[in-house]
Design a protein around this motif. Structure first.
Motif, PDB file in Angstrom:
ATOM      1  N   ILE A  21       0.842  -1.204   0.000  1.00 13.80           N
ATOM      2  CA  ILE A  21       0.000   0.000   0.000  1.00 13.80           C
ATOM      3  C   ILE A  21       0.873   1.248   0.000  1.00 13.80           C
ATOM      4  O   ILE A  21       0.625   2.200  -0.763  1.00 13.80           O
ATOM      5  N   LEU A  22       1.913   1.262   0.836  1.00  7.88           N
ATOM      6  CA  LEU A  22       2.823   2.414   0.842  1.00  7.88           C
ATOM      7  C   LEU A  22       3.455   2.613  -0.539  1.00  7.88           C
ATOM      8  O   LEU A  22       3.533   3.747  -1.035  1.00  7.88           O
ATOM      9  N   ARG A  23       3.913   1.536  -1.127  1.00  6.06           N
ATOM     10  CA  ARG A  23       4.565   1.633  -2.434  1.00  6.06           C
ATOM     11  C   ARG A  23       3.592   2.095  -3.515  1.00  6.06           C
ATOM     12  O   ARG A  23       3.973   2.810  -4.443  1.00  6.06           O
ATOM     13  N   ALA A  24       2.318   1.706  -3.401  1.00  9.65           N
ATOM     14  CA  ALA A  24       1.316   2.163  -4.367  1.00  9.65           C
ATOM     15  C   ALA A  24       1.092   3.664  -4.240  1.00  9.65           C
ATOM     16  O   ALA A  24       0.975   4.377  -5.238  1.00  9.65           O
ATOM     17  N   VAL A  25       1.042   4.164  -3.006  1.00 10.28           N
ATOM     18  CA  VAL A  25       0.866   5.603  -2.796  1.00 10.28           C
ATOM     19  C   VAL A  25       2.060   6.368  -3.367  1.00 10.28           C
ATOM     20  O   VAL A  25       1.901   7.422  -3.995  1.00 10.28           O
ATOM     21  N   ALA A  26       3.258   5.821  -3.175  1.00  9.19           N
ATOM     22  CA  ALA A  26       4.464   6.488  -3.665  1.00  9.19           C
ATOM     23  C   ALA A  26       4.642   6.362  -5.173  1.00  9.19           C
ATOM     24  O   ALA A  26       5.499   7.040  -5.751  1.00  9.19           O
ATOM     25  N   GLY A  27       3.850   5.500  -5.811  1.00  2.00           N
ATOM     26  CA  GLY A  27       3.985   5.298  -7.245  1.00  2.00           C
ATOM     27  C   GLY A  27       5.009   4.255  -7.618  1.00  2.00           C
ATOM     28  O   GLY A  27       5.360   4.103  -8.792  1.00  2.00           O
ATOM     29  N   PRO A  70       3.737   9.777 -12.285  1.00  2.00           N
ATOM     30  CA  PRO A  70       4.970   9.057 -11.949  1.00  2.00           C
ATOM     31  C   PRO A  70       5.485   9.442 -10.558  1.00  2.00           C
ATOM     32  O   PRO A  70       5.151  10.512 -10.029  1.00  2.00           O
ATOM     33  N   PRO A  71       6.292   8.560  -9.942  1.00  2.00           N
ATOM     34  CA  PRO A  71       6.747   8.795  -8.565  1.00  2.00           C
ATOM     35  C   PRO A  71       7.414  10.145  -8.350  1.00  2.00           C
ATOM     36  O   PRO A  71       7.178  10.800  -7.322  1.00  2.00           O
ATOM     37  N   GLN A  72       8.239  10.579  -9.305  1.00  2.00           N
ATOM     38  CA  GLN A  72       8.981  11.827  -9.116  1.00  2.00           C
ATOM     39  C   GLN A  72       8.086  13.054  -9.115  1.00  2.00           C
ATOM     40  O   GLN A  72       8.500  14.125  -8.672  1.00  2.00           O
ATOM     41  N   CYS A  77      -4.381  12.920  -3.307  1.00  2.00           N
ATOM     42  CA  CYS A  77      -3.770  13.583  -2.158  1.00  2.00           C
ATOM     43  C   CYS A  77      -3.845  15.080  -2.339  1.00  2.00           C
ATOM     44  O   CYS A  77      -3.447  15.615  -3.390  1.00  2.00           O
ATOM     45  N   ASP A  78      -4.372  15.750  -1.330  1.00  2.00           N
ATOM     46  CA  ASP A  78      -4.450  17.211  -1.329  1.00  2.00           C
ATOM     47  C   ASP A  78      -5.161  17.737  -2.577  1.00  2.00           C
ATOM     48  O   ASP A  78      -4.778  18.749  -3.157  1.00  2.00           O
ATOM     49  N   GLY A  79      -6.183  17.003  -3.010  1.00  2.00           N
ATOM     50  CA  GLY A  79      -6.965  17.437  -4.163  1.00  2.00           C
ATOM     51  C   GLY A  79      -6.403  17.031  -5.505  1.00  2.00           C
ATOM     52  O   GLY A  79      -7.030  17.278  -6.547  1.00  2.00           O
ATOM     53  N   ASN A  80      -5.226  16.381  -5.526  1.00  2.00           N
ATOM     54  CA  ASN A  80      -4.598  15.953  -6.771  1.00  2.00           C
ATOM     55  C   ASN A  80      -4.740  14.443  -6.930  1.00  2.00           C
ATOM     56  O   ASN A  80      -4.394  13.686  -6.021  1.00  2.00           O
ATOM     57  N   VAL A  81      -5.236  14.020  -8.092  1.00  2.00           N
ATOM     58  CA  VAL A  81      -5.387  12.596  -8.360  1.00  2.00           C
ATOM     59  C   VAL A  81      -4.052  12.057  -8.871  1.00  2.00           C
ATOM     60  O   VAL A  81      -3.550  12.478  -9.913  1.00  2.00           O
ATOM     61  N   TRP A  82      -3.481  11.121  -8.131  1.00  2.00           N
ATOM     62  CA  TRP A  82      -2.212  10.512  -8.518  1.00  2.00           C
ATOM     63  C   TRP A  82      -2.424   9.228  -9.305  1.00  2.00           C
ATOM     64  O   TRP A  82      -1.608   8.868 -10.139  1.00  2.00           O
ATOM     65  N   LEU A  83      -3.508   8.538  -9.001  1.00  2.00           N
ATOM     66  CA  LEU A  83      -3.798   7.287  -9.696  1.00  2.00           C
ATOM     67  C   LEU A  83      -5.301   7.150  -9.853  1.00  2.00           C
ATOM     68  O   LEU A  83      -6.052   7.333  -8.904  1.00  2.00           O
TER      69      LEU A  83
END
Length: 236
Positions: free
Chosen positions: A42-48, A74-76, A59-65
């Motif tokens: 789960i942590l790795r999925a959040v980090a990408g 991407p993670p970076q 996160c904070d209103g931004n869709v990462w996935l």
């Protein structure tokens, strides 16, 4: 105003996942469960760093996935600070250099000044010239934490932060996490096998088993309920 972190992940294999959770600003969530429960995944999925088959992370209103919309930042480009269980410090760099390496788009002088500030924040003043091999395990962990904070993250992720340190270092880390939470609105998630750590540093706990979020809620309420799934697991 920060909107916190929301996570929904589902997949049947290769690592089964069926989890949904939210972590509010200034809130700390502990992921607890047996080995192989999916906590680090789960942590790795959040980090990408891991791509689940289905799910959504914002996160904070931004869709990462968002797999339905083919969104995958991407993670970076995700504002994530992550402390790995192994710390993952560069052995050929000093403590100061490890932290400065994570600071982007600034001059060398600015990066080193910021890195020195972060070393002071984790109470390692004067140790910036030491290499990882010259630091204790607890000191290496603090350098890794300072490096995670160097990205000005919107969420902080810690994988088993209390597992390989002695009791004095453990108490100091609990105190440090309290300082970080007080100074920042970002959500924090940490993985632990030890419910005592969740009781000391987490507002909420999520009990995972076989990739499923079996139970989650306020830490104290769950631990004080003898009928909760987490308590039954603890009692064998």
């Amino acid at each position: 105003m920060s909107e916190g972190l929301s996570i929904r992940l589902t997949q049947p294999a290769p690592i089964a996942l069926d989890v949904e959770m939210e972590v509010a600003p200034r809130q700390t969530l502990a992921l607890v469960g047996p080995s192989g429960a999916g906590k680090t995944t789960i942590l790795r999925a959040v980090a990408g760093l891991y791509q689940p088959a289905q799910g959504r992370i914002a996160c904070d209103g931004n869709v990462w996935l968002d797999r339905d919309l083919s969104t995958n930042v991407p993670p970076q480009r995700r504002r994530v600070g992550m402390v790995f269980q192994s710390y993952a410090l560069f052995p050929h760099m000093t403590a100061l250099g490890n932290i400065a390496e994570a600071i982007l788009e600034q001059s060398r002088v600015e990066r080193e000044a910021r890195a020195a500030e972060l070393l002071a924040r984790v109470h390692l003043e004067g140790l910036g010239a030491r290499y990882p091999a010259e630091l204790s395990g607890g000191q290496q962990q603090r350098v890794a934490l300072a490096r995670a904070l160097a990205r000005d993250p919107h969420v902080l992720l810690l994988d088993e932060p209390f597992s390989a340190v002695d009791q004095p270092t453990r108490r100091a880390l609990h105190a440090l996490l309290a300082e970080i939470r007080a100074a920042s609105a970002m959500p924090i998630i940490f993985v632990s096998h030890d419910v005592d750590d969740a009781a000391r540093s987490a507002d909420r706990v999520c009990f995972l088993r076989d990739g499923v979020s079996v139970e989650q809620g306020p830490t104290r309420a769950i631990l004080d309920d003898p009928g909760s799934a987490l308590v039954r697991w603890l009692e064998g």
